[in-house]
Enzyme design. Structure first.
Site, PDB file in Angstrom:
ATOM      1  N   CYS A   2     -11.181 -12.725   7.914  1.00 51.82           N
ATOM      2  CA  CYS A   2     -10.709 -14.022   7.434  1.00 51.82           C
ATOM      3  C   CYS A   2      -9.403 -14.404   8.127  1.00 51.82           C
ATOM      4  O   CYS A   2      -8.946 -13.744   9.049  1.00 51.82           O
ATOM      5  CB  CYS A   2     -10.469 -13.963   5.917  1.00 51.82           C
ATOM      6  SG  CYS A   2     -11.881 -13.337   4.985  1.00 51.82           S
ATOM      7  N   GLY A 364     -16.585  -1.088  21.962  1.00 49.89           N
ATOM      8  CA  GLY A 364     -16.086   0.211  22.405  1.00 49.89           C
ATOM      9  C   GLY A 364     -14.592   0.251  22.616  1.00 49.89           C
ATOM     10  O   GLY A 364     -14.077   1.195  23.233  1.00 49.89           O
TER      11      GLY A 364
END
Length: 631
Positions: A2, A364
């Site tokens: 958010c 990653g």
């Protein structure tokens, strides 16, 4: 995931800023398109934009209140172990009204205060308000995955997920000269700095308590402590533990009530994450970016091979330089402070296209800083373990300086690397690490700043910050270099880039390599398990070698780069000369030196550009930001 913002007014003058809360919250709409709301009492206001990921019902909306109204919270992030924490709270008699991790965090803070923080496994920035005590607790996760800016003066304390939200409260717009000096060296701004004077970032692993007119900041987590632990097992035992921790971390990050996928660049790190996710899900979507006509920068061959091997439904977004150009204006406006890692552009494009399919993506990020995956780590190892070739390379600096250098082709890039290696060989250990961590020297920066701006820089304060940042580097040690990368590069560059670019499209990105149990383990490993004379990220590659195609292992580090030099010398040349770096504009700003910038432009458009394209790009990013937010 958010966007949050808020204000604590210290007096009646501060209260005049409360109406700005709605504007500040709306400024974060891209971070949370699903819901907006604010909470306001006499002196405090909290704003929230929601991206629904867990408990999609309206019961999970924020600001969230405890049942008696005494406590309020706005929260950005995810708590992966919220179900276990909920069970513990339930056994103590706590009742819950939602299925959200937000309510679990709220109750943890009600019952434990700041002592709840070490119990959280996740990434977050939040503000927890005790109405009765008139006190706000703000906190940021261990590694700075989620951002949190703040500003304080005599009348008010303001915070936000992005600097642009804070600026909606009408703070003075003044460039911080020391921040500019740092930015032009690193191409990003690490916490606690920001480009606007008076605005700071809460450091990773810190919490702040705001009450009356005081702001007290404390550490609840310190990265350096993880380097004090030493793993005593064998290499094979370390591999087994790494495999276990990686599987647990990925498993935790699959909790979501929305579609989920992975970024798959074709490098080792994202390939490992994708392979582990593929084992735990029935139908995995993977996504990558390719470059039309620029094979030197294109890694889709490797990404396709991995996708085929793990059986994912793979989508490659092939972009031309013209395609990237169309993304540029909107991308630059996402930075509410300058940020010049050019790989932000493909991350922006990838995030926009990925969001068409999924709401959550695993990446990653973090593996290079944990296990030693950058070319500079190999260079440091060779500097500290020199053989005949290394000694010769270090002594031939005069020769490398004569060769054309750029990042645009393999031979010119090798000349650039050898020149930097020779320069580093003449420095002490900490300065070697700093040189390889920075894009431009302090002297190079002063050459392009105006006299007025140079007068504003507190060089003594900068030297003090730099020495404090490097003070743990006491010997030639890869682990000490990795500690700097985790403190500086990871939080200031890599994580900021992914947060801003993904949240520009309301895409949540999760980073399994930064599970705190995994980080503590990685930092406890001997450096020889990570980097040696022939291999980077050694233990990571060896541990998961059986899961992926052989062709992706131990190949040269590429990074998520763009053909920036070609772009600046061609498509953007007109804008550079007539817009961003025109003499008239530079003179009117009084920030940069006209002749210094002209010299840099001549270097860029020569046959020997070196790293000038990176320096020009940093100026472009600053100029665009200055035009949008400061002019």
């Amino acid at each position: 995931m958010c966007g949050i913002t808020g204000i604590f007014a210290f007096n009646e003058i501060g209260r005049f800023n409360l109406p700005n809360l709605s504007l500040a919250t709306e400024e974060l709409s891209h971070r949370g398109p699903d819901h907006q709301n604010i909470y306001v009492d006499e002196f405090v206001g909290l704003g929230h934009r929601r991206l629904s990921v867990i408990d999609l019902s309206s019961a999970g909306n924020q600001p969230m209140s405890a049942h008696d109204g005494r406590y309020q919270i706005v929260f950005n992030g995810e708590i992966y172990n919220y179900k276990q924490l909920r069970q513990d709270l339930t056994s103590r008699g706590v009742t819950f009204q939602t299925e959200s991790d937000t309510e679990v965090l709220l109750q943890m803070l009600i019952h434990h205060g700041a002592d709840a923080l070490p119990q959280l496994n996740g990434f977050f920035a939040f503000a927890f308000y005790d109405v009765q005590k008139q006190e706000i607790l703000l906190a940021r996760d261990r590694y700075g995955i989620k951002p949190l800016y703040y500003f304080k003066d005599e009348d008010r304390f303001i915070f936000g997920s992005e600097l642009k939200a804070i600026m909606k409260f009408g703070i003075e717009k003044k460039v911080d000269a020391n921040a500019l000096f740092t930015y032009l060296q690193l191409n990003y701004l690490p916490a606690p700095m920001s480009m606007v004077k008076g605005v700071k970032k809460l450091m990773p692993g810190q919490y702040a308590v705001v009450k009356k007119k005081s702001v007290e900041i404390n550490n609840w987590y310190q990265l350096k402590d993880t380097f004090g632990q030493q793993f005593s097992g064998t290499y094979n035992e370390a591999q087994e533990k790494l495999r276990l921790l990686m599987n647990q971390s990925v498993e935790r990050r699959l909790v979501a009530d929305v579609p989920l996928g992975t970024f798959l660049s074709g490098g080792v790190d994202s390939s490992i994450i994708s392979a582990l996710v593929a084992e735990k899900t029935n139908h995995l979507h993977t996504f990558s970016i390719g470059y039309k006509g620029h094979s030197y920068f294109d890694e889709t061959e490797y990404a396709n091979a991995v996708a085929k091997h793990i059986g994912s439904e793979h989508q490659v977004f092939q972009l031309s330089l013209d395609d990237l150009y169309t993304y540029l204006p909107k991308m630059l406006r996402q930075f509410s402070e300058p940020f010049a890692d050019s790989s932000a552009l493909p991350v922006y494009a990838l995030s926009q296209l990925t969001k068409e399919k999924v709401t959550v993506a695993l990446s990653g990020d973090g593996a290079d800083e944990l296990f030693g995956g950058y070319n500079k780590h190999a260079a440091l190892y060779r500097l500290w373990h020199p053989g005949l070739k290394e000694k010769l390379a270090g002594s031939l600096g005069f020769l490398w300086n004569l060769l054309p250098k750029s990042r645009n082709n393999p031979l010119a890039n090798k000349a650039r690397q050898l020149s930097k290696f020779a320069e580093a060989s003449k420095l002490d250990v900490s300065e070697q690490v700093w040189l390889l961590a920075s894009l431009q020297s302090g002297r190079g920066v002063t050459d392009i700043l105006s006299d007025d701006m140079l007068e504003e820089i507190d060089f003594e304060a900068f030297d003090l910050w730099k020495s404090g940042t490097l003070n743990h580097i006491t010997q030639p040690s890869i682990n000490q270099a990795l500690q700097l990368d985790q403190q500086l590069v990871l939080q200031g560059d890599m994580l900021q880039k992914v947060d801003l670019m993904s949240m520009a499209h309301a895409l949540e990105v999760r980073v399994p390599f930064l599970d705190h149990e995994l980080v503590a383990f990685a930092n406890s490993l001997p450096e020889g398990f990570k980097v040696n004379g022939s291999m980077k990220k050694r233990i990571l590659q060896d541990t998961f070698r059986d899961k992926l195609p052989a062709k992706i292992y131990n190949r040269p580090k590429h990074g998520f780069e763009v053909p920036l030099l070609s772009w600046l010398q061609n498509q953007l040349k007109g804008d550079i000369n007539n817009k961003w770096l025109s003499q008239d504009f530079i003179e009117s700003q009084a920030i940069f030196d006209v002749e210094g910038v002209e010299k840099l432009k001549r270097k860029l458009f020569s046959s020997d550009p070196g790293d000038s394209h990176a320096h020009v790009w940093a100026l472009i990013c600053f100029q665009e930001w200055w035009n949008v937010f400061m002019k």
